[in-house]
Design an enzyme around this catalytic site. Structure first.
Site, PDB file in Angstrom:
ATOM      1  N   ARG A 174       0.817  -1.223   0.000  1.00  0.00           N
ATOM      2  CA  ARG A 174       0.000   0.000   0.000  1.00  0.00           C
ATOM      3  C   ARG A 174       0.846   1.267   0.000  1.00  0.00           C
ATOM      4  O   ARG A 174       0.318   2.363  -0.102  1.00  0.00           O
ATOM      5  CB  ARG A 174      -0.945   0.004   1.202  1.00  0.00           C
ATOM      6  CG  ARG A 174      -2.041  -1.056   1.062  1.00  0.00           C
ATOM      7  CD  ARG A 174      -2.933  -1.041   2.242  1.00  0.00           C
ATOM      8  NE  ARG A 174      -2.147  -1.467   3.404  1.00  0.00           N
ATOM      9  CZ  ARG A 174      -2.650  -1.951   4.512  1.00  0.00           C
ATOM     10  NH1 ARG A 174      -3.936  -2.042   4.670  1.00  0.00           N
ATOM     11  NH2 ARG A 174      -1.872  -2.335   5.502  1.00  0.00           N
ATOM     12  N   CYS A 175       2.154   1.115   0.110  1.00  0.00           N
ATOM     13  CA  CYS A 175       3.063   2.260   0.173  1.00  0.00           C
ATOM     14  C   CYS A 175       3.663   2.518  -1.205  1.00  0.00           C
ATOM     15  O   CYS A 175       4.281   1.623  -1.797  1.00  0.00           O
ATOM     16  CB  CYS A 175       4.168   1.964   1.190  1.00  0.00           C
ATOM     17  SG  CYS A 175       5.501   3.172   1.203  1.00  0.00           S
ATOM     18  N   SER A 176       3.494   3.730  -1.726  1.00  0.00           N
ATOM     19  CA  SER A 176       3.999   4.027  -3.074  1.00  0.00           C
ATOM     20  C   SER A 176       5.522   3.938  -3.138  1.00  0.00           C
ATOM     21  O   SER A 176       6.076   3.478  -4.144  1.00  0.00           O
ATOM     22  CB  SER A 176       3.518   5.399  -3.540  1.00  0.00           C
ATOM     23  OG  SER A 176       3.991   6.415  -2.690  1.00  0.00           O
TER      24      SER A 176
END
Length: 114
Positions: free
Chosen positions: A9-11
């Site tokens: 979920r972390c770019s």
């Protein structure tokens, strides 16, 4: 072998994984939110990256504030307890290659170990 401690979920973590996969080398993906490494491995990962346990925390997470983790009297063991209970507190992405270990934040730090 390359290993990334990844949060999909972390770019920044996604960008790091794409960069690692583009090398053509084998990449082991550890989704640490679901499978946090054992405490000794976690402690070594943080140490190998040249960080303190406190520096490996994500102060922007709600759990950081609710658990009072800004208290500078907390020991590394207490901070590791918090990470074990709330893996989202561990900053990301950590990347391990044969050239070293880095917390790749900012993302460009990944170049130091590729």
């Amino acid at each position: 072998m390359i290993r990334i401690y990844h949060n999909p979920r972390c770019s920044t973590s996604r960008k790091a994984l794409e960069t690692l996969q583009a090398t053509g080398r084998s990449v082991e993906v550890v989704e640490y939110l679901h499978a946090l490494p054992p405490r000794d491995e976690l402690r070594e990962l943080i140490r190998a990256a040249g960080l303190t346990v406190r520096a490996a925390l994500r102060p922007k997470e709600a759990a950081y504030e609710s658990l009072g983790l800004s208290d500078t009297t907390l020991t590394d063991e207490q901070l590791l307890d918090a990470i074990e209970q709330h893996p989202v507190l561990l900053n990301r992405p950590f990347v391990v290659t044969d050239k070293g270990t880095r917390l790749c934040r900012p993302f460009e730090r990944i170049q130091e170990i590729l």
